[in-house]
Design a protein around this motif. Structure first.
Motif, PDB file in Angstrom:
ATOM      1  N   UNK A   1       1.401  -1.039  -0.135  1.00 54.67           N
ATOM      2  CA  UNK A   1      -0.265  -0.066   0.285  1.00 54.67           C
ATOM      3  C   UNK A   1       0.430   1.025   0.158  1.00 54.67           C
ATOM      4  N   UNK A   2       0.540   2.111  -1.172  1.00 53.30           N
ATOM      5  CA  UNK A   2       1.292   3.521  -1.204  1.00 53.30           C
ATOM      6  C   UNK A   2       0.980   4.272   0.172  1.00 53.30           C
ATOM      7  N   UNK A   3       1.538   5.461   0.587  1.00 54.47           N
ATOM      8  CA  UNK A   3       1.611   6.318   1.506  1.00 54.47           C
ATOM      9  C   UNK A   3       1.039   7.537   0.365  1.00 54.47           C
ATOM     10  N   UNK A   4       0.188   8.707   1.108  1.00 56.71           N
ATOM     11  CA  UNK A   4      -0.047   9.649   0.283  1.00 56.71           C
ATOM     12  C   UNK A   4       0.965  11.104   0.965  1.00 56.71           C
ATOM     13  N   UNK A   5       1.012  11.765  -0.089  1.00 57.43           N
ATOM     14  CA  UNK A   5       2.199  12.956  -0.135  1.00 57.43           C
ATOM     15  C   UNK A   5       1.392  13.249   1.435  1.00 57.43           C
ATOM     16  N   UNK A   6       2.620  13.725   2.469  1.00 54.46           N
ATOM     17  CA  UNK A   6       2.206  15.022   3.336  1.00 54.46           C
ATOM     18  C   UNK A   6       1.369  16.343   2.958  1.00 54.46           C
ATOM     19  N   UNK A   7       0.195  16.131   3.221  1.00 57.20           N
ATOM     20  CA  UNK A   7      -0.626  16.902   3.306  1.00 57.20           C
ATOM     21  C   UNK A   7      -0.140  18.506   4.135  1.00 57.20           C
ATOM     22  N   UNK A   8      -0.263  20.018   3.417  1.00 55.50           N
ATOM     23  CA  UNK A   8       0.740  21.176   4.642  1.00 55.50           C
ATOM     24  C   UNK A   8      -0.682  22.218   4.344  1.00 55.50           C
ATOM     25  N   UNK A   9      -0.696  22.867   5.600  1.00 59.39           N
ATOM     26  CA  UNK A   9      -1.726  23.647   5.141  1.00 59.39           C
ATOM     27  C   UNK A   9      -0.594  25.342   4.612  1.00 59.39           C
ATOM     28  N   UNK A  10      -1.295  25.544   3.936  1.00 63.06           N
ATOM     29  CA  UNK A  10      -0.039  27.360   3.111  1.00 63.06           C
ATOM     30  C   UNK A  10      -0.398  28.287   4.420  1.00 63.06           C
ATOM     31  N   UNK A  11       0.814  29.093   4.367  1.00 67.17           N
ATOM     32  CA  UNK A  11       1.236  30.251   5.256  1.00 67.17           C
ATOM     33  C   UNK A  11       2.227  31.124   4.640  1.00 67.17           C
ATOM     34  N   UNK A  12       1.844  32.666   5.134  1.00 71.53           N
ATOM     35  CA  UNK A  12       3.271  33.215   4.568  1.00 71.53           C
ATOM     36  C   UNK A  12       4.447  32.302   5.271  1.00 71.53           C
ATOM     37  N   UNK A  13       4.701  32.113   5.900  1.00 73.35           N
ATOM     38  CA  UNK A  13       5.999  30.749   6.637  1.00 73.35           C
ATOM     39  C   UNK A  13       6.600  29.828   5.026  1.00 73.35           C
ATOM     40  N   UNK A  14       5.563  29.243   5.510  1.00 75.40           N
ATOM     41  CA  UNK A  14       5.111  28.284   3.935  1.00 75.40           C
ATOM     42  C   UNK A  14       5.819  29.170   2.663  1.00 75.40           C
ATOM     43  N   UNK A  15       4.843  30.065   2.729  1.00 76.61           N
ATOM     44  CA  UNK A  15       5.148  30.195   1.081  1.00 76.61           C
ATOM     45  C   UNK A  15       6.598  31.471   1.075  1.00 76.61           C
ATOM     46  N   UNK A  16       7.218  31.731   2.116  1.00 77.67           N
ATOM     47  CA  UNK A  16       8.513  32.600   2.094  1.00 77.67           C
ATOM     48  C   UNK A  16       9.918  30.810   1.482  1.00 77.67           C
ATOM     49  N   UNK A  17       9.241  30.038   2.287  1.00 79.52           N
ATOM     50  CA  UNK A  17      10.194  29.216   2.368  1.00 79.52           C
ATOM     51  C   UNK A  17       9.938  28.680   0.859  1.00 79.52           C
ATOM     52  N   UNK A  18       9.291  29.142   0.205  1.00 81.75           N
ATOM     53  CA  UNK A  18       9.053  27.685  -1.000  1.00 81.75           C
ATOM     54  C   UNK A  18       9.332  29.303  -2.297  1.00 81.75           C
TER      55      UNK A  18
END
Length: 147
Positions: A1-18
């Motif tokens: 069984x394969x696992x789904x990729x982790x789900x994240x909740x976008x916020x400003x810090x995550x956009x800065x990281x991207x």
């Protein structure tokens, strides 16, 4: 069984990281909103008050006169009919100078994968720049045709 990729909740810090991962320079406006700013446009990364909508809103710096509005609206409608992102529109504040704004939105209430969010941010930023170039070329063509 394969696992789904982790789900994240976008916020400003995550956009800065991207943005850092994409090697895109960014800044903050006076209200603390995250933005990419160039001579031709400013791209804002905004989150809805309910936390379920992520918007990339682009303000194009060229201003248009009321006389240019029919030609401008024809071009904007053409872009919107042929292209998914950004959806663009003319905005006329009280001073009567017309500005062009572009919007792209993503529902994030259930979260998204990091990879999907990175792809969306990269694509939307490229599309905002592509629209600027397209509109400049399109209006220059019209001016050449009229002249």
């Amino acid at each position: 069984m394969s696992h789904s990729p982790a789900v994240v909740q976008p916020d400003q810090e995550l956009i800065i990281e991207i943005l850092n991962e994409l090697d895109i320079d960014f800044t903050f406006d006076a209200d603390g909103d995250l933005a990419i700013s160039t001579e031709a446009l400013t791209v804002f990364f905004l989150f809805g008050s309910e936390g379920d909508l992520f918007t990339i809103r682009t303000f194009y710096d060229r201003h248009y006169s009321v006389d240019e509005k029919p030609l401008l609206l024809t071009a904007l409608n053409e872009w919107n009919a042929d292209t998914m992102w950004p959806k663009v529109y003319a905005f006329t504040p009280d001073n009567g100078v017309i500005r062009v704004i572009g919007d792209a939105q993503l529902y994030i209430g259930a979260g998204v994968t990091y990879e999907h969010l990175m792809t969306i941010v990269a694509h939307w930023v490229r599309s905002a720049i592509k629209f600027h170039r397209w509109l400049s070329d399109r209006l220059a063509f019209e001016e050449d045709d009229a002249g």
